[in-house]
Each structure stands twice: as C-alpha cells, then as structure tokens.
Design a protein around this motif. Structure first.
Motif, mmCIF file in Angstrom:
data_model
loop_
_atom_site.group_PDB
_atom_site.id
_atom_site.type_symbol
_atom_site.label_atom_id
_atom_site.label_comp_id
_atom_site.label_asym_id
_atom_site.label_seq_id
_atom_site.Cartn_x
_atom_site.Cartn_y
_atom_site.Cartn_z
ATOM 1 N N VAL A 1 56.046 49.685 23.481
ATOM 2 C CA VAL A 1 56.507 48.325 23.190
ATOM 3 C C VAL A 1 56.655 48.196 21.676
ATOM 4 O O VAL A 1 55.697 48.418 20.932
ATOM 5 C CB VAL A 1 55.515 47.282 23.728
ATOM 6 C CG1 VAL A 1 55.974 45.871 23.373
ATOM 7 C CG2 VAL A 1 55.357 47.428 25.237
ATOM 8 N N VAL A 2 57.846 47.834 21.240
ATOM 9 C CA VAL A 2 58.146 47.714 19.812
ATOM 10 C C VAL A 2 58.341 46.231 19.490
ATOM 11 O O VAL A 2 59.263 45.594 20.010
ATOM 12 C CB VAL A 2 59.404 48.516 19.431
ATOM 13 C CG1 VAL A 2 59.633 48.453 17.926
ATOM 14 C CG2 VAL A 2 59.270 49.956 19.906
ATOM 15 N N LEU B 1 60.968 44.899 22.352
ATOM 16 C CA LEU B 1 61.686 45.988 22.986
ATOM 17 C C LEU B 1 60.668 46.893 23.659
ATOM 18 O O LEU B 1 59.576 47.105 23.122
ATOM 19 C CB LEU B 1 62.498 46.778 21.954
ATOM 20 C CG LEU B 1 63.138 48.093 22.408
ATOM 21 C CD1 LEU B 1 64.262 47.817 23.395
ATOM 22 C CD2 LEU B 1 63.655 48.877 21.209
ATOM 23 N N ALA B 2 60.965 47.425 24.827
ATOM 24 C CA ALA B 2 60.071 48.339 25.548
ATOM 25 C C ALA B 2 60.865 49.554 26.005
ATOM 26 O O ALA B 2 61.979 49.425 26.539
ATOM 27 C CB ALA B 2 59.422 47.648 26.739
ATOM 28 N N LEU B 3 60.287 50.739 25.803
ATOM 29 C CA LEU B 3 60.945 51.995 26.137
ATOM 30 C C LEU B 3 59.988 52.870 26.949
ATOM 31 O O LEU B 3 58.818 53.013 26.578
ATOM 32 C CB LEU B 3 61.364 52.739 24.866
ATOM 33 C CG LEU B 3 62.302 51.993 23.919
ATOM 34 C CD1 LEU B 3 62.401 52.713 22.584
ATOM 35 C CD2 LEU B 3 63.675 51.845 24.554
ATOM 36 N N ARG C 1 68.391 47.662 19.874
ATOM 37 C CA ARG C 1 68.206 46.223 19.678
ATOM 38 C C ARG C 1 67.109 45.696 20.580
ATOM 39 O O ARG C 1 66.854 46.216 21.675
ATOM 40 C CB ARG C 1 69.508 45.483 19.940
ATOM 41 C CG ARG C 1 70.637 45.857 18.992
ATOM 42 C CD ARG C 1 71.904 45.133 19.366
ATOM 43 N NE ARG C 1 71.716 43.686 19.319
ATOM 44 C CZ ARG C 1 71.884 42.950 18.244
ATOM 45 N NH1 ARG C 1 72.251 43.529 17.099
ATOM 46 N NH2 ARG C 1 71.726 41.641 18.267
ATOM 47 N N GLY C 2 66.469 44.621 20.131
ATOM 48 C CA GLY C 2 65.419 44.006 20.923
ATOM 49 C C GLY C 2 65.963 43.321 22.164
ATOM 50 O O GLY C 2 67.119 42.880 22.204
ATOM 51 N N TRP C 3 65.127 43.236 23.180
ATOM 52 C CA TRP C 3 65.530 42.565 24.415
ATOM 53 C C TRP C 3 65.644 41.053 24.238
ATOM 54 O O TRP C 3 66.504 40.413 24.827
ATOM 55 C CB TRP C 3 64.501 42.857 25.506
ATOM 56 C CG TRP C 3 64.530 44.246 26.026
ATOM 57 C CD1 TRP C 3 65.454 45.209 25.721
ATOM 58 C CD2 TRP C 3 63.626 44.832 26.953
ATOM 59 N NE1 TRP C 3 65.168 46.368 26.393
ATOM 60 C CE2 TRP C 3 64.049 46.160 27.170
ATOM 61 C CE3 TRP C 3 62.494 44.379 27.626
ATOM 62 C CZ2 TRP C 3 63.379 47.022 28.018
ATOM 63 C CZ3 TRP C 3 61.823 45.233 28.476
ATOM 64 C CH2 TRP C 3 62.264 46.544 28.669
#
Length: 466
Positions: free
Chosen positions: A323-324, A306-308, A285-287
C-alpha cells in the motif's frame, strides 16, 4: 456582541468539586487501578512494603522533575515529610531490593489489563491495533554500570539537527551509554474511543552478563503477544522491524500486520521481477484522493492511495499487498500487509491503521519528558527495572484518566490547577502534560491520606465517587 464575550459563553462550565474530596477520590481511583497487583504483591511481601508501592506511584505522579524525577533520595522526601527523607529513601530502597517479588508481576499485570481492554473493544465491535516501537534509554554521563551498552542517542540527533541560519553540526549517529527499549501500546482504530492501553515495556542490553540481541528480544515479545491475542489485533510496525526475518515470523504465526517497508528493500511484483519497493510503485497513479488530518503537523493534507499485489523473495508462498500512501510535500509510505485489499477503502484502512502509530511516539515523549524515565541512578538490573515499571504504572493510570468517563474531572482539574489561555491548549484532544501537572498540584496542595485505603491484612480499596 463582542467575540470575546461569545468565546466565554461557548466555554463549558466547570463543576464545583471540593479539592479535598477530589484529591482523595483520585487516590482511591489509583488504588482501585492497582488493586489486583497490590493483592498479588501482598501475598509475597510485608504489607508495609505494599503500602510503600502504592505511595511510590503517587510520588511519581506528584513529583515533577525531568532531571531528578526518579532519584530515590528525591522521592524519599515525598514519601514522608522532608525532614524524614532518609527514612523514606530507605523504605523505597527496601521495596526495590526485596527479592520476594519481581518485575515480572508488573509486566504480567500490564498485559492482563491490555487484554481486558481488548475484550471490551471486541464486545463493542471495534477493531484494535497493537503498536510496536523501539527507543533508547539514555544515560550519557554513566559509564560505571556493566549493564549499559551503546545506544543511538535520539536527543543528540535532535540537538545536532541543522537549523536555518546556524552552522552545520557534526554528521553521523552519536552513541551514548544506555539500554535498548521496546514497548507495545494497544489502541482502538477510532481515535474518539477509549484512550490507549500500555501493554508492555521491556529493556535489554547488548553488553555484559545480560547481553542479548535485538531480534531475539523482539521475538520473545512477539511470542507473548501471539499467545495472548493471536489474530484479534492488527500489529503495526515501523521501518525498524522491516526485514525478511521479521516478516517470516509474522507469516509463520498468521498474524494480521501492517509493516512499513523501506523503499530500497526489494519485493517481487506481478511480473515476477525483483525490484525495490519505490520502483514497483513508480509511475502508477493513486486510486483515490482525499483530505486527511496530519496529527503530527496539525493540518489537513491532500493524500492519495495505491495498492499493488507483491510477494517477498524469501516468502513467495505468502501473497502480500504493498500500500503506497502519498501526500504533497512529504515522503510516501510503503506499507506491507497480508490483509486482503479489494478496493480503495481497504487501502485507506491500512493507511489509517499505520497513522495511528503516532500514539506510541507520544508515549516516548511523555515517558521521557513528563515522567523522567531516564533519570534513575540504580545500579542493579532488577531494582532498576522495578522502578521503571512503577513509573510505567503511573503512566498507565494517567492514560485511564483520558477516558470519556472522566471528562468533567479533567475539565475541573485543568481549569483549577493548570489553566491556559492559548487556543491550542484549550482545544487539545488529550492534554496529557497539563493533566499530569494539574494532578501534581492538586496532591501537593491537598495531600491524600495514606491510611484511608489500607488496613490490616490484605489491602482494601474504598473509592470515592468522582
């Protein structure tokens, strides 16, 4: 009180500028914009050719024709009266074929102006972005020149796009003769700040004696940008630059960058597994969510971020962030960056930096549609490049007129010479096409005086205050 009357009251007043003084003042502003280049060229060639160079840029801005805009025979009639068009064409041909100056002078001048703009933004505490993109210079009817190579036609892709209710067109890419085209545009992170600055345009071919390779040309341009700017700017790239080789160059030079990664290209996740980018972000899920403005479709959309943390299989020593950015009804963006991301605000900053890349897409549109970049019929490489770079100078000058300093001037130009009644046209943030049309009509109705800005010896500049 009627709504129509209220609309008229809300429209800003147009200053009562005299057309003759404004035409000459804009000519003076163009001469001031080109003054460093004209002085440099004047040390190499005859002053009559220097005057022709300035007049040629004015002609490019005045003569509006998408098909014939940069034809020497057409432009020759604008350098002088129509009955002296052959003489004007000969003057222009002498300028382009003169061996005492090269296209490198114009390229260096554009880099220098962009670097000056960057220094101004840095003093104001504003971050800057270097937008990179590639396109094609298409000449579908030309096969005689040995310099032309196969390029994928973006125009053919638009024409064969499936429209609802029509037959399905042929599938697959269509290639035509042409040249490959690279450009770098410098912009500020804040859209309300100064207008973009054209930093570089470069053309190359994959055939003939001047044959080159895509990554070689991109690396040459990157090296020049590294020497001038270093980490002072954040470089923004589209999917065409997504590769292990290009990422290795960015990491080797320790550059700040945002690179749109292809969803099927592999990365290494936190667990050390090699997976496609979309699989790494799947199910997460997005932040945070917020409304963002879609400048392409001109509407507000709900987006999430979202960042991973990831690494690349070939560059495991460099920590990266994926970054999504997702939005309803659209494809997600997978953005790869080496910038540290501690919270959602940092991730949004990366997303908005990539969103500013739409400006260089507008550059392609304005160059091909408004300035007729694909119309020249010059066979030799160096004269052709000089003519295209003269058109690039005209485009760079038009961008300067979008600055807040020229707000009253633009209002007067658009109201008097390119009036539109549609709400969309009136509310446009940067009406580039209308402004160019208004300037063309102004100079056609009140031609500027060539001799007022040039004297003996080196060219002098006398700018009329606007």
């Amino acid at each position: 009180m009627s709504s129509q009357y209220l609309t008229r009251l809300e429209e800003p007043q147009v200053p009562p500028y005299p057309p003759d003084k404004m035409a000459q003042g804009l000519y003076g502003s163009l001469a001031q914009f080109l003054a460093p280049l004209l002085i440099e060229v004047d040390t190499r060639i005859d002053k009559r050719l220097v005057r022709t160079l300035l007049q040629t840029v004015v002609v490019i801005l005045t003569f509006r024709d998408r098909v014939n805009g940069l034809l020497l025979s057409e432009m020759g009639g604008y350098l002088d009266t129509p009955d002296k068009a052959p003489a004007g064409t000969k003057r222009l041909s002498r300028l382009l074929h003169c061996s005492k100056w090269s296209a490198e002078l114009i390229r260096s001048y554009l880099w220098h102006r962009a670097t000056q703009r960057l220094a101004t933004w840095k003093q104001a505490g504003m971050d800057a972005l270097a937008l990179w993109d590639e396109s094609a210079w298409e000449k579908p009817e030309s096969i005689a020149s040995d310099d032309l190579g196969p390029v994928r036609s973006s125009k053919a892709a638009r024409l064969t796009h499936v429209k609802k209710g029509y037959y399905t067109p042929p599938r697959g890419p269509i290639f035509v003769p042409g040249l490959h085209w690279l450009a770098v545009v410098l912009v500020g992170c804040d859209q309300s700040a100064d207008p973009p600055a054209l930093a570089c345009m470069r053309w190359w071919t994959s055939r003939g004696a001047r044959a080159s390779f895509k990554r070689d040309e991109q690396a040459k341009l990157l090296l020049q940008g590294v020497l001038l700017w270093g980490r002072e700017v954040m470089h923004v790239f589209d999917q065409g630059f997504a590769s292990s080789f290009w990422l290795g160059l960015l990491v080797a030079f320790s550059l700040r960058f945002v690179l749109r990664w292809k969803k099927d290209y592999q990365l290494v996740d936190e667990q050390g597994q090699r997976r496609a980018a979309w699989k790494i972000a799947r199910g997460k899920r997005g932040w945070q969510q917020r409304l963002v403005w879609d400048c392409r479709r001109h509407q507000w959309v709900m987006a999430s971020i979202l960042a991973l943390p990831v690494t690349h299989p070939d560059h495991r020593e460099q920590p990266l962030w994926l970054v999504v950015a997702r939005r309803k009804g659209g494809l997600p963006w997978y953005l790869l960056t080496a910038e540290p991301i501690a919270n959602a605000d940092d991730a949004w900053r990366i997303m908005f930096a990539y969103a500013r890349r739409w400006q260089i897409e507008l550059t392609w549109k304005e160059n091909k549609s408004e300035l007729a970049f694909q119309s020249p019929r010059v066979w030799e490489w160096e004269p052709r490049e000089k003519l295209l770079l003269l058109a690039a100078l005209a485009y760079a000058f038009l961008l300067t007129l979008l600055a807040p300093f020229y707000t009253l001037l633009r209002r007067w130009l658009l109201r008097r010479y390119c009036h539109r009644t549609g709400r969309h046209c009136r509310q446009a943030h940067a009406p580039f096409a209308r402004m160019r049309m208004a300037l063309s009509r102004l100079w056609q109705s009140v031609p500027p005086h060539w001799e007022s800005l040039s004297g003996r010896g080196q060219p002098t500049v006398s700018v009329t205050m606007l």
